[in-house]
Design a protein around this motif. Structure first.
Motif, short mmCIF file in Angstrom:
data_model
loop_
_atom_site.label_atom_id
_atom_site.label_comp_id
_atom_site.label_asym_id
_atom_site.label_seq_id
_atom_site.Cartn_x
_atom_site.Cartn_y
_atom_site.Cartn_z
N ALA A 109 0.84 -1.21 0.00
CA ALA A 109 0.00 0.00 0.00
C ALA A 109 0.87 1.26 0.00
CB ALA A 109 -0.94 -0.01 1.20
N THR A 110 1.96 1.21 0.74
CA THR A 110 2.88 2.36 0.79
C THR A 110 3.57 2.55 -0.56
OG1 THR A 110 3.22 2.01 3.15
CG2 THR A 110 4.86 3.35 2.00
N ASP A 111 4.02 1.45 -1.17
CA ASP A 111 4.64 1.54 -2.50
C ASP A 111 3.66 2.16 -3.50
OD1 ASP A 111 6.91 0.29 -1.51
OD2 ASP A 111 6.50 -1.65 -2.47
N PHE A 112 2.40 1.73 -3.44
CA PHE A 112 1.38 2.24 -4.36
C PHE A 112 1.14 3.73 -4.12
CE2 PHE A 112 -3.06 3.06 -5.53
CZ PHE A 112 -3.03 2.67 -6.86
N LYS A 113 1.05 4.12 -2.87
CA LYS A 113 0.83 5.53 -2.54
C LYS A 113 1.96 6.40 -3.07
CE LYS A 113 0.09 8.67 1.34
NZ LYS A 113 -0.02 8.80 2.79
N ILE A 114 3.19 5.92 -2.94
CA ILE A 114 4.34 6.68 -3.44
C ILE A 114 4.26 6.82 -4.96
CG2 ILE A 114 6.85 6.58 -3.75
CD1 ILE A 114 6.95 5.35 -0.86
N LEU A 115 3.88 5.74 -5.65
CA LEU A 115 3.72 5.82 -7.11
C LEU A 115 2.67 6.87 -7.49
CD1 LEU A 115 3.84 2.06 -8.17
CD2 LEU A 115 5.55 3.82 -8.67
N LEU A 116 1.56 6.89 -6.76
CA LEU A 116 0.52 7.88 -7.03
C LEU A 116 1.04 9.30 -6.78
CD1 LEU A 116 -2.70 6.29 -5.46
CD2 LEU A 116 -2.24 6.68 -7.89
N GLN A 117 1.71 9.49 -5.66
CA GLN A 117 2.22 10.82 -5.32
C GLN A 117 3.22 11.32 -6.35
OE1 GLN A 117 3.61 9.99 -1.34
NE2 GLN A 117 1.74 10.79 -0.41
N ARG A 118 4.03 10.43 -6.86
CA ARG A 118 5.04 10.81 -7.86
C ARG A 118 4.48 10.84 -9.28
NH1 ARG A 118 10.11 7.13 -5.70
NH2 ARG A 118 10.52 8.37 -3.85
#
Length: 189
Positions: A109-118
Motif C-alpha cells: 500500500a505504501t509503495d502504491f501511494k508513493i507511485l501515485l504521489q510521484r
C-alpha cells in the motif's frame, strides 16, 4: 492502451509485471498487468474473474506467461491461492508467491501511494477502481501493529483489484539480509 486480453498486448518497450489476487466465491480474482519503464508503471490489462473455476484461472495465467514476456507475476498465496501459486511457481521462475500479511500489505500500500504521489502510475479512468483505492484504510490494531484493509462492498469484493495492482507495482526488494555473517580468516604459519 488498455487491452481486453493478454493476446492483445502490444510488444512492450519496458518490462511487464503483473499481480494476481485470488478469489472465488465471496471475492473475485483480479489480474493486473503493467508495463514498467524507467520506474513508471502503465496499466496494460485489468481482468476480473468472477465465479471462474480455479482450473480456468490457472489456464489463463499460464497462457499469459506463455505468450507475454512477463518479468514478474506476483500471486497471492494466502488461503485459497496457495495451490495456484505453487503450481505456477513450480513451472515458471518469474512467478513469485506472495503471502498477504499486515506487514506485506503495509509495504504494498505504501509503495502504491508513493507511485501515485510521484505520478509514476497510469491507471484507467474507472469509478470502481477509484472507489477501491479509497476504500483501503490504515488501522492500528490493539497489538500496535498496522493493518491495511477494506470493508467488503455490497457488490462483492474486498478491494481485490487494488491488491492485484499493488502486487504488480510493488517495489522489488532483494532477498532479506542473512542473519549470519561470514568472516573470512586467513591462518598464517
Amino acid at each position: 492502451m488498455l487491452c481486453d486480453d493478454a493476446t492483445d498486448l502490444p510488444l512492450p518497450d519496458g518490462r511487464i509485471v503483473a499481480g494476481f489476487d485470488v478469489g472465488r466465491t465471496r471475492d473475485r480474482s483480479e489480474l493486473a498487468v503493467f508495463e514498467e519503464k524507467d520506474g513508471r508503471f502503465v496499466c496494460r490489462l485489468l481482468r476480473r474473474y468472477e465465479q471462474v473455476p480455479f482450473s480456468e484461472q490457472e489456464a489463463d495465467l499460464r497462457r499469459l506467461l506463455d505468450t507475454v514476456p512477463v518479468s514478474r507475476l506476483s500471486v497471492d498465496k494466502s488461503g485459497i491461492g496457495m495451490n495456484l501459486a505453487e503450481n505456477l511457481a513450480r513451472d515458471y521462475p518469474q512467478v513469485v508467491a506472495e503471502a498477504f500479511s499486515n506487514e506485506s500489505k503495509e509495504r504494498w500500500a505504501t509503495d502504491f501511494k508513493i507511485l501515485l504521489q510521484r505520478k509514476d502510475i497510469v491507471l484507467p479512468r474507472d469509478r470502481e477502481l477509484v472507489g477501491q483505492v479509497h476504500s483501503i484504510k490504515r488501522r492500528v490494531l490493539p497489538s500496535g501493529k498496522v493493518s491495511f484493509d477494506a470493508e467488503r462492498s455490497a457488490r462483492g469484493g474486498h478491494a481485490d483489484r487494488f491488491w492485484a495492482i499493488a502486487l504488480a507495482c510493488q517495489k522489488e526488494r532483494g532477498p532479506a539480509p542473512s542473519r549470519t555473517t561470514e568472516i573470512g580468516v586467513r591462518v598464517i604459519g
